[in-house]
Design an enzyme around this catalytic site. Structure first.
Site, PDB file in Angstrom:
ATOM      1  N   GLY A 166     -26.600-115.837  71.818  1.00 27.96           N
ATOM      2  CA  GLY A 166     -26.574-117.219  72.157  1.00 27.96           C
ATOM      3  C   GLY A 166     -27.828-118.142  71.876  1.00 27.96           C
ATOM      4  O   GLY A 166     -28.022-118.948  72.670  1.00 27.96           O
ATOM      5  N   SER A 167     -29.079-117.556  71.068  1.00 29.15           N
ATOM      6  CA  SER A 167     -30.361-118.479  71.019  1.00 29.15           C
ATOM      7  C   SER A 167     -29.654-119.556  70.409  1.00 29.15           C
ATOM      8  O   SER A 167     -30.933-120.263  70.978  1.00 29.15           O
ATOM      9  CB  SER A 167     -31.131-117.558  70.008  1.00 29.15           C
ATOM     10  N   ASN A 168     -29.108-119.696  69.888  1.00 32.34           N
ATOM     11  CA  ASN A 168     -29.071-121.278  69.184  1.00 32.34           C
ATOM     12  C   ASN A 168     -28.538-121.563  70.640  1.00 32.34           C
ATOM     13  O   ASN A 168     -29.329-123.250  70.574  1.00 32.34           O
ATOM     14  CB  ASN A 168     -27.672-120.908  67.757  1.00 32.34           C
ATOM     15  N   LEU A 219     -17.379-114.504  67.778  1.00 34.01           N
ATOM     16  CA  LEU A 219     -17.039-114.408  66.152  1.00 34.01           C
ATOM     17  C   LEU A 219     -15.758-114.166  66.428  1.00 34.01           C
ATOM     18  O   LEU A 219     -15.096-113.219  65.298  1.00 34.01           O
ATOM     19  CB  LEU A 219     -17.732-112.412  66.245  1.00 34.01           C
ATOM     20  N   ILE A 256     -11.102-119.163  65.375  1.00 38.22           N
ATOM     21  CA  ILE A 256     -10.784-120.553  65.813  1.00 38.22           C
ATOM     22  C   ILE A 256      -8.931-121.096  65.913  1.00 38.22           C
ATOM     23  O   ILE A 256      -8.579-120.731  64.855  1.00 38.22           O
ATOM     24  CB  ILE A 256     -11.582-121.581  65.547  1.00 38.22           C
ATOM     25  N   HIS A 315     -24.101-119.975  59.542  1.00 35.71           N
ATOM     26  CA  HIS A 315     -23.508-119.113  59.333  1.00 35.71           C
ATOM     27  C   HIS A 315     -25.417-119.145  58.477  1.00 35.71           C
ATOM     28  O   HIS A 315     -25.671-119.718  58.395  1.00 35.71           O
ATOM     29  CB  HIS A 315     -22.452-119.677  58.423  1.00 35.71           C
ATOM     30  N   GLU A 347     -32.611-121.765  61.482  1.00 37.33           N
ATOM     31  CA  GLU A 347     -31.187-121.715  62.276  1.00 37.33           C
ATOM     32  C   GLU A 347     -30.870-123.091  63.421  1.00 37.33           C
ATOM     33  O   GLU A 347     -30.497-123.508  63.636  1.00 37.33           O
ATOM     34  CB  GLU A 347     -30.205-120.837  62.656  1.00 37.33           C
TER      35      GLU A 347
END
Lengths: 298, 279
Positions: free
Chosen positions: B76-78, B154, B157, B173, B243
């Site tokens: 979860g770095s973003n 991953l 949805i 992406h 990103e």
């Protein structure tokens, strides 16, 4: 983390002259038109290679590179040692890339000569320019519309007569026959007006490419030059250049911006090709060796 | 139509170490009825915005603070980057819920440490406490979620979510879509494929998610060079930096309602400083 290692495409050819080890200097790349949008720092990187003697370049087997055996001696000027190359250019239309490379050849920056133009369309802009400039024109392939066109094996024979070293596809819309690809391994280049593998493949040519780029919302595009192998669209990429896609761009405006980069990129690549500065990385990706600093690549 | 082009002084992305990208904004010719409103002239192929609420000079006075759901599968770095921007004030919104498919993922740990509720989705053999699609939608509705940000999620949805949140789900992406996208292209596999192809440029893409998954319209991209001696890890790190920067920029625009749809369906980001300019 395994560092990339190199194989020179010319290592196994005993008649290839070796490239003298020029002294290190800062590489001042000519600024591309895209610098109106970016100042691309043309980043060169060094690979670790062993030098046995100043006049020779050896590729150390331990680095995953083949050894070069070459007995010829060379002066300091690259052009004294490297044979002037013979180029065939293939076009279907106006041939603006053909004209651009031809001018660079006459001007001296490309160390080669276009010895023949191959076209699928008699009377196309490219063939008219060729005839005006004393370049022989060959029609290929043979079709209903062009019954005088050559058959694949005859094309190969014709190019051999001209002693062609490299084939440059510059807006050629017909399929390259497998006979040609087998006759000229690692010697056929193509230019495509998008950042492959995006917007490539069947149906993606000319203005259709630029329309598709805009419709997708992609914010960047640009030309790609790649080698042509038996798998057509999946040949290894040799060079790319980036231009932005602006919010209000029409396909024509984007096409013009990309075309400017196409001309610059194809001349740069052809220059490197004729000076034998295309080196193959171990994983099969071709790299361009810096002229000013032979231990640096991009 | 007359177009004025200005060089906008945008905050510099990390990629400016390689490029000096002049973030070129372009103007569309639009009619202004009143200083406080932005109308889009239909003739330019842009839809008319009808908005009855009044706005002060400060955009934030008039624009409601948004509620965001973030979906992660891993570290979860973003997510963390956007959360920090939300706390810091640059993002005019709050992350009200984290959705994850993996109990105990790095992202879910950070969420708990920061008082953000965690929801498990989907229900599988490995995660039998996971929600069913309709329950997920109901849960997000309870949180009054405005936008869904996929940030390294991953699993597929569900169509129920896509229908519940049209033009409101974003994904990031790590390549220049449509290149190196689609089935099997995730994480390090993307960067390995980029290097193997010989591509000289890469970078993140943020796009809307619609029922066709990988073909949702691109909203933003950023370019980084691929260097001759790059390993996949080195390229990944360079792209990751972009990103973080890009997802914060896009989320800021999203929360300030600066996403505008071109007539052909491509979403554009409206400049904050100059509302007649887009990119």
């Amino acid at each position: 983390m395994k560092a990339q290692s190199l194989v020179s495409g010319f290592c196994s050819n005993p008649t290839t002259p070796s490239i003298p080890n020029t002294k290190k200097s800062i590489f001042q790349a000519p600024t591309p038109p895209s610098s109106a949008y970016f100042s691309q720092s043309r980043k060169w990187v060094s690979f670790k290679i062993q030098h046995s003697a100043p006049q020779r370049v050896w590729c150390n087997k331990q680095n995953g590179v083949e050894e070069v055996n070459d007995g010829t001696s060379h002066g300091n000027d690259l052009e004294y040692g490297v044979r002037r190359k013979k180029l065939a250019v293939f076009v279907s239309g106006g041939g603006s890339n053909f004209r651009s490379i031809h001018k660079a050849s006459l001007g001296g920056s490309v160390h080669g000569d276009i010895v023949v133009l191959v076209t699928s369309k008699r009377g196309c802009g490219g063939s008219v320019y060729a005839i005006d400039n004393g370049i022989p024109v060959v029609l290929f392939p043979k079709t209903k519309d062009e019954p005088d066109g050559l058959a694949p094996n005859d094309l190969v024979a014709e190019l051999r007569k001209f002693e062609v070293d490299f084939v440059l596809l510059a807006g050629y819309l017909k399929l390259i026959p497998v006979e040609l690809i087998r006759a000229y391994p690692r010697s056929i280049l193509n230019i495509h007006p998008s950042l492959l593998p995006a917007f490539g493949g069947k149906g993606y040519y000319g203005m259709k490419v630029h329309k598709a780029v805009i419709a997708s919302g992609a914010r960047y595009s640009g030309p790609t030059i790649h080698f042509v192998d038996e798998h057509y669209d999946t040949g290894r990429i040799l060079a790319q250049s980036v231009v932005p896609v602006l919010a209000k761009d029409t396909a024509e405006e984007l096409a013009a911006r990309v075309l400017q980069e196409e001309h610059r990129l194809y001349v740069e690549v052809t220059t490197a090709l004729c000076e034998e500065r295309i080196i193959w990385r171990e994983d099969g990706v071709p790299l361009i060796q810096s002229k000013e600093n032979p231990s640096e690549y991009r």
